[in-house]
Motif scaffolding. Sequence first.
Motif, mmCIF file in Angstrom:
data_model
loop_
_atom_site.group_PDB
_atom_site.id
_atom_site.type_symbol
_atom_site.label_atom_id
_atom_site.label_comp_id
_atom_site.label_asym_id
_atom_site.label_seq_id
_atom_site.Cartn_x
_atom_site.Cartn_y
_atom_site.Cartn_z
ATOM 1 N N THR A 81 0.825 -1.205 0.000
ATOM 2 C CA THR A 81 0.000 0.000 0.000
ATOM 3 C C THR A 81 0.861 1.258 0.000
ATOM 4 O O THR A 81 1.793 1.382 0.798
ATOM 5 C CB THR A 81 -0.926 0.011 1.234
ATOM 6 N N GLY A 82 0.545 2.174 -0.907
ATOM 7 C CA GLY A 82 1.288 3.429 -1.001
ATOM 8 C C GLY A 82 2.627 3.309 -1.704
ATOM 9 O O GLY A 82 3.365 4.299 -1.798
ATOM 10 N N GLN A 83 2.942 2.117 -2.229
ATOM 11 C CA GLN A 83 4.233 1.904 -2.877
ATOM 12 C C GLN A 83 4.062 1.622 -4.370
ATOM 13 O O GLN A 83 2.948 1.539 -4.890
ATOM 14 C CB GLN A 83 4.983 0.771 -2.179
ATOM 15 N N TYR A 84 5.198 1.474 -5.043
ATOM 16 C CA TYR A 84 5.221 1.285 -6.495
ATOM 17 C C TYR A 84 6.012 0.028 -6.836
ATOM 18 O O TYR A 84 7.031 -0.255 -6.207
ATOM 19 C CB TYR A 84 5.872 2.491 -7.186
ATOM 20 N N ILE A 85 5.542 -0.679 -7.851
ATOM 21 C CA ILE A 85 6.258 -1.869 -8.319
ATOM 22 C C ILE A 85 6.841 -1.561 -9.699
ATOM 23 O O ILE A 85 6.121 -1.173 -10.619
ATOM 24 C CB ILE A 85 5.323 -3.098 -8.397
ATOM 25 N N TYR A 86 8.145 -1.727 -9.821
ATOM 26 C CA TYR A 86 8.867 -1.468 -11.073
ATOM 27 C C TYR A 86 9.564 -2.739 -11.543
ATOM 28 O O TYR A 86 9.962 -3.576 -10.728
ATOM 29 C CB TYR A 86 9.953 -0.414 -10.859
ATOM 30 N N PRO A 87 9.781 -2.882 -12.863
ATOM 31 C CA PRO A 87 10.655 -3.961 -13.332
ATOM 32 C C PRO A 87 12.081 -3.686 -12.880
ATOM 33 O O PRO A 87 12.477 -2.533 -12.689
ATOM 34 C CB PRO A 87 10.533 -3.892 -14.860
ATOM 35 N N GLY A 88 12.874 -4.747 -12.687
ATOM 36 C CA GLY A 88 14.261 -4.578 -12.282
ATOM 37 C C GLY A 88 15.030 -3.734 -13.282
ATOM 38 O O GLY A 88 14.781 -3.788 -14.488
ATOM 39 N N LEU A 89 15.973 -2.940 -12.781
ATOM 40 C CA LEU A 89 16.750 -2.042 -13.624
ATOM 41 C C LEU A 89 17.973 -2.748 -14.211
ATOM 42 O O LEU A 89 18.620 -3.551 -13.542
ATOM 43 C CB LEU A 89 17.197 -0.823 -12.822
ATOM 44 N N LYS A 382 6.411 -13.076 -18.075
ATOM 45 C CA LYS A 382 7.825 -12.702 -17.979
ATOM 46 C C LYS A 382 8.411 -13.171 -16.646
ATOM 47 O O LYS A 382 7.695 -13.513 -15.704
ATOM 48 C CB LYS A 382 8.003 -11.196 -18.133
ATOM 49 N N ASP A 383 9.746 -13.164 -16.575
ATOM 50 C CA ASP A 383 10.417 -13.516 -15.336
ATOM 51 C C ASP A 383 10.050 -12.508 -14.246
ATOM 52 O O ASP A 383 9.950 -11.306 -14.514
ATOM 53 C CB ASP A 383 11.936 -13.520 -15.520
ATOM 54 N N ALA A 384 9.898 -13.008 -13.044
ATOM 55 C CA ALA A 384 9.557 -12.140 -11.916
ATOM 56 C C ALA A 384 10.829 -11.481 -11.379
ATOM 57 O O ALA A 384 11.375 -11.862 -10.351
ATOM 58 C CB ALA A 384 8.855 -12.933 -10.832
ATOM 59 N N THR A 385 11.311 -10.488 -12.137
ATOM 60 C CA THR A 385 12.474 -9.699 -11.738
ATOM 61 C C THR A 385 11.993 -8.264 -11.606
ATOM 62 O O THR A 385 11.788 -7.567 -12.606
ATOM 63 C CB THR A 385 13.602 -9.833 -12.773
ATOM 64 N N LEU A 386 11.800 -7.823 -10.373
ATOM 65 C CA LEU A 386 11.150 -6.538 -10.108
ATOM 66 C C LEU A 386 11.485 -6.072 -8.700
ATOM 67 O O LEU A 386 12.100 -6.793 -7.919
ATOM 68 C CB LEU A 386 9.640 -6.673 -10.300
ATOM 69 N N PHE A 387 11.057 -4.853 -8.376
ATOM 70 C CA PHE A 387 11.275 -4.343 -7.027
ATOM 71 C C PHE A 387 10.128 -3.434 -6.614
ATOM 72 O O PHE A 387 9.377 -2.926 -7.457
ATOM 73 C CB PHE A 387 12.617 -3.615 -6.907
ATOM 74 N N VAL A 388 10.014 -3.244 -5.306
ATOM 75 C CA VAL A 388 8.969 -2.393 -4.729
ATOM 76 C C VAL A 388 9.644 -1.185 -4.100
ATOM 77 O O VAL A 388 10.578 -1.323 -3.302
ATOM 78 C CB VAL A 388 8.161 -3.157 -3.666
ATOM 79 N N SER A 389 9.174 0.009 -4.469
ATOM 80 C CA SER A 389 9.792 1.252 -4.014
ATOM 81 C C SER A 389 8.749 2.190 -3.432
ATOM 82 O O SER A 389 7.578 2.163 -3.827
ATOM 83 C CB SER A 389 10.502 1.939 -5.189
ATOM 84 N N SER A 390 9.198 3.045 -2.528
ATOM 85 C CA SER A 390 8.289 4.024 -1.936
ATOM 86 C C SER A 390 7.965 5.162 -2.901
ATOM 87 O O SER A 390 7.023 5.922 -2.680
ATOM 88 C CB SER A 390 8.908 4.608 -0.657
ATOM 89 N N GLY A 391 8.767 5.292 -3.977
ATOM 90 C CA GLY A 391 8.543 6.356 -4.953
ATOM 91 C C GLY A 391 9.417 6.164 -6.175
ATOM 92 O O GLY A 391 9.882 5.054 -6.460
ATOM 93 N N ASP A 392 9.649 7.239 -6.896
ATOM 94 C CA ASP A 392 10.472 7.220 -8.097
ATOM 95 C C ASP A 392 11.878 6.726 -7.748
ATOM 96 O O ASP A 392 12.560 7.329 -6.916
ATOM 97 C CB ASP A 392 10.540 8.637 -8.668
#
Length: 432
Positions: A81-89, A382-392
Motif C-alpha cells: 500500500t502506497g508503494q510502487y512496483i517497477y521492473p528490475g533495472l 515474464k520472469d519475476a524480476t522486479l522491485f517495490v519502491s516508496s517512490g520514483d
Amino acid sequence: MKKFNSIIYLLALIFIPVMAQAQFDGEFIKPRNGKFLLQNATVVTVTKGEIKNGSVLIVNGKIESVGTNISAGDAEVIDCTGQYIYPGLFDGGSRLGLVEVNSLPETQDFAEIGQVTPNMRALVAVNPNSVAIPVTRVSGVTTTLASPSGGLFPGTAALINLNGYTGDQMFAGFEGVILNFPTSARRSTWDRRSEEEVKKDAEQAQKNLNEIWSKATKYQELKAAEAELTFYPEMDQLAKVIAGELPLLVEVNAAEDILSAIKWIEEKKVNAILTGVAEGWRVADKIAQANLPVITGPMLSIPTRQSDRFDAAYTNPGKMAKAGVKVVIRSNDAENVRNLPFNAGFAAAYGMGKEEALKAVTINAAEVFGVADKLGSIEAGKDATLFVSSGDPFETRSQISHVFIDGYRVPMSNRHIKLYQEFLQRSPGLEK
C-alpha cells in the motif's frame, strides 16, 4: 579433536551474531523462492502504463498475472500500500563481479594480457559472492552487463542477474564481443603527441584492426567449409561475430570516431551495438540513420571537451533519444553500480524525461540485449524480476523495500546495512 572444536567455536562466533541480527530484524538470510502476491501498489509496467491499486502474482519464478482484484490463494501476501512496483533495472555496462578491490590486482579479473583476447568470457570470471552485488541489488538494479576492458578485443561481455551461486545460474541470456574501436582523438589532456603522431597512430591502429578482422573472416570461411583447422580460440570467437552468432559491442566516444565506426560496421556488415558514445549528441542523426542502438554512460561525468557546456554528459542520452536512437544507460562502474538510478535521473532531468529514462534502464535494454521476452517490463509470462519502491527510484529519498530476481525474494541486506545495524545497536555501547 580440540582443534576441531576450536574451529567450530570460531565459526559460531562469526556466524551466530549475523544470524541473530537477521532474525532480530525479521529478515531472511538467503534468497528464497515461492508463491508471492504483491498487492495494493501502483504497478509501473513500463510497456502498458500504470495500474493503480494493482497486484502482481509471482509463481514458479514467473509473473503469473498482473492487474486488480487478484486472489491470493496459498500465496504469501505482501502488502505494498502506497508503494510502487517497477521492473528490475538494467545496467548496460559495468565491472560488477569482475573486481573486488580496485587497488588489489589479485581481485581484478576484467582485463587480460594482450590486445586480442575476445575468447575471454566475463561469464566465467564473474564472482557471484562479490560483496558489491547485494549492495547493488537493494537499489533496484537487478541485471548488469559484466564488461571486460583493456586491449583492442578485450573479451566477451555477459548479461547477468544479480542472484545465483555460479555464473551459469546468473546468466541472463546475452553475450557480446567487445571492440575498443581505434581512436583519432587524444588519449587525455596529458597526451603530448604531435598532431602528426596522433594521426599516424590512429592509422596504424585502424590497419591492425582490419588485418585481424581479415584473418577472422578467413577463419570463418574455412570453418564454414568444414576445412581441417588448428583451433585458434581468438579467431574462433571473432568468427562467431562474423557468422552473426554474437553481436559486436563497439566502444567509441569521439564524434569523428563514431562516424568512422558506423562506416566500418556498414562495410563489414556486422550486427553491432555502439557503447560509450560520449559525443553521440554531436552526430545523433547519423547514428539514427544507421539504425544502431547505443549504450551510453556514465551520466555522472564531465564534458569531453573544455569548450562544451557543463551538462554535455547529462544531456547526451536525451539528445540521442530525440533523434530516434534507441538508448540504454550504463554506470560503467564497479562498486558504485548502485548509482545507476541516479545516472538515469540526471538523464531524465536534462532533457530525456522520466518515461524515456526509465525505458533506457528497463525495456530498451531488454530489447537491445534480446531478452525482452523475459525481462524489462511487468507483464504476465515474464520472469519475476522486479522491485517495490516508496517512490520514483531515480530520487534519492525513495526507499526500496522488496526485490525479486527470477522469482526469488532477495534479502534486503548487505555489508553496508549490517555495519549500520551493528553500530546503531552497539552492545556493549559507550557506557563504562
